[in-house]
Structures are given as structure tokens and as C-alpha cells.
Design an enzyme around this catalytic site. Sequence first.
Site, PDB file in Angstrom:
ATOM      1  N   SER A 297       0.841  -1.207   0.000  1.00 32.50           N
ATOM      2  CA  SER A 297       0.000   0.000   0.000  1.00 32.50           C
ATOM      3  C   SER A 297       0.873   1.254   0.000  1.00 32.50           C
ATOM      4  O   SER A 297       1.630   1.451  -0.937  1.00 32.50           O
ATOM      5  CB  SER A 297      -0.954  -0.030   1.196  1.00 32.50           C
TER       6      SER A 297
ATOM      7  N   MET B  84      -0.136   1.213   5.096  1.00 30.60           N
ATOM      8  CA  MET B  84      -0.957   1.503   6.273  1.00 30.60           C
ATOM      9  C   MET B  84      -1.937   0.374   6.521  1.00 30.60           C
ATOM     10  O   MET B  84      -2.353  -0.326   5.598  1.00 30.60           O
ATOM     11  CB  MET B  84      -1.750   2.795   6.059  1.00 30.60           C
TER      12      MET B  84
END
Length: 377
Positions: A195, A317
Site C-alpha cells: 500500500s 498503512m
Amino acid sequence: MIPTKKIRVLVIDDTIVYRKAVSDIIEELPCAELAGVAHNGKIAVAKIASLKPDLLTLDIEMPVMNGIEVLQEIRRQRLDVGVIMLSTLTAEGSDMTMRALDLGAFDFLLKPQQSAGQADGKRQLKEMLQPMIEAFARSRIAAGMVSGRAGLQRPTGARGRDGSRTAVPPARPMPVATRTPERKTKSEIVVIGISTGGPNALGQMLPGLPADLGVPILVVQHMPPVFTRSLAASLDKKCRLTVKEASEREPLMPNIVYIAPGGKQMKIVAAADGTNRVIKITDDPPENSCKPSVDYLFRSIGDYYVNRATAVIMTGMGSDGTKGLQTLKSKGARIIAQNEETCVVFGMPKAPIEQKLVDVVAPLGRIADEIIKTVKT
């Protein structure tokens, strides 16, 4: 835990509506304070020197000096500041955003559609921006990414500006807490979940894989529609493997990297012949607020590649991927995690490492080598 030191943010946008909305949001966040505003990139660069912000929110399309040119100037002057890009959901906006991430931007968010009312638009911006700023505050390396001061590991054997080889710390094995089925010698598929910081990390890691790797690679990178196509095109130019955005009912082929389409879910299913595997693109709901979701893909791999899969969890995250890795671990997969020191955000690898789901913890510059070991030996 939110850091106690407030992040000073300079808001840069040529549109007064967005400049005001983002400024108001910054002033509402307990982790941030507004350092100032600028309506074009040239003014912004001057204000960085005087205001010394920790972070910029940077519009990508502006007159006088656009967001890409601002990033290039920050790099040229080696200014110590982080950047979150504000982009539009267009092909041009996505291509420019990929370039911004290549230049070291921390992350990006989409400007709300004009059809959204002012209140809804501001709420959407805040929901996206707050966790990014909090993650930026926790990151060890985010502030120096554009200037080159972050100390990111280069791929094995890469040369620095002085021509010297960059030393990369070795990977380290992790103790296995749970018993897994006996493994075959080689993995037949590689799956990657990633991510925040992902485009840059993939751009460093994937070129380290050989053209004859011999297995397919499936990647979930948290991104919206259009942007994953730009990401695939950008990575394809850098890699010896073919990189493409995945398509519905596409057969899995060796030496191809398939990027999950933004805004969709991706899994693998049995082909009509019952022997081969194909990609299935669905509109199933988000998982962990993510679409595409790492967990969604990883679960499907466990169903078809018992003892024959390699899973890699990298910078990002949140915790998307942890449940999928639990499933893969029970099916005998080999699991590699990026180490904390080279993650832009040490979120997604953290829980799998703590839960001892991981076989190897590796710095970014070693992950390609660790993948090769699992498919070649």
C-alpha cells in the site's frame, strides 16, 4: 498511537475551494497545524524555505509550476519536506501521480468529485487525509523521500551517486510458531500485498527479478481505478518481467506480473478445464476498507496452491493481508515480510511479523533475492 509533535503543513492548490477546504481540515486535526498556503508551485518553493513545513499537500495540476516541477525542485535543493499529492481521477492525473510517487511523494489522494456537495467533499477529504498525516508522522523515512535523505535501501548491487556499491543488510529468518503442512521444494506462484510507499518500493524490487522467473506474480496495491493501469505501465518499463493490469478470466502465465485493477477485487479460480487457474475480477464489497483487498486475493491463493505459494507483505498503512496470511500459513505458503527500517509505513507487515506468520523478514533490497530462492530451489 498518534505522535505528540504536530506536523506543520503547507497547503498548495491553485483552486481556492480546495485550498480552503484542506486548510480547514488541517486546523481540525490534533496531529497537525497549518504552516501556510500557496496558490502555485513557484510561491510554494519560496515558502518552504521560510516556513519550514514538515509536509506539503500538493495539487498536481497547477499553472506557473505544477506539482511534478515542485517535486523536482525540492529534490534539486534537497529540501527536507514530505509531500502528499492531490490528484484527479483522469488518465493524465494518474500518469502524473505515478511520476510524483517515483519522485518520492509519500502518498496521494483523489479530490472529491465536483458532484459532491461542499460538506460531503470536505468530509471525504478529511477521511482520506487524516490517516495519511498520522502515518506520515509515525514514519521514520517519509520526510526525506523526495530529497533523497530518507536512507531507503537500494536493490542489491545498485550503485550510489559516487559509483560505489550499496551494501544491503541480510534478510533474517523468523521462528515459526505454528506447524504448517510439509512444503514442496519450489513455489509456483508469488503474491504481493502492498500500500503506502508501494509504487516506489515495487519500482525498486520488481526489476531485481529475472525475465525467466518461471511463475506468475499477482499484486494488490491499494489504488483507485485508472491509477493501477498507470502503475502497471510505469513498472513495465522498469522490469524484465511483463507487468500489466489484470483482466477478467485471464489465464495465469509465468513471467507476468498482474496488478489488481483499482476499485475491483481480484482472486483466482479454476479454469473450465479444471486444471489451470484464471483471474477473476469481481465487484465484491471492500475488505478492511480496501478494494482491491490483499486478504481477498490471498485467501483464494490458499485454496489452489497448497505448499506451492510465496506471499510477500510490504510497506503500507493498516492491517490488510494479515488474515489472508493466516490462511496461507495454514496451507504451507512461504511468507516474506519487508522489514521496518525500509518500510515507508510499517503497518501491513507489523502484525504478521508479531504473530510469527513470517518465514523471512527482509529489507527492500533483499526481497527479490528471497522470492527467487523460493521459486528456484
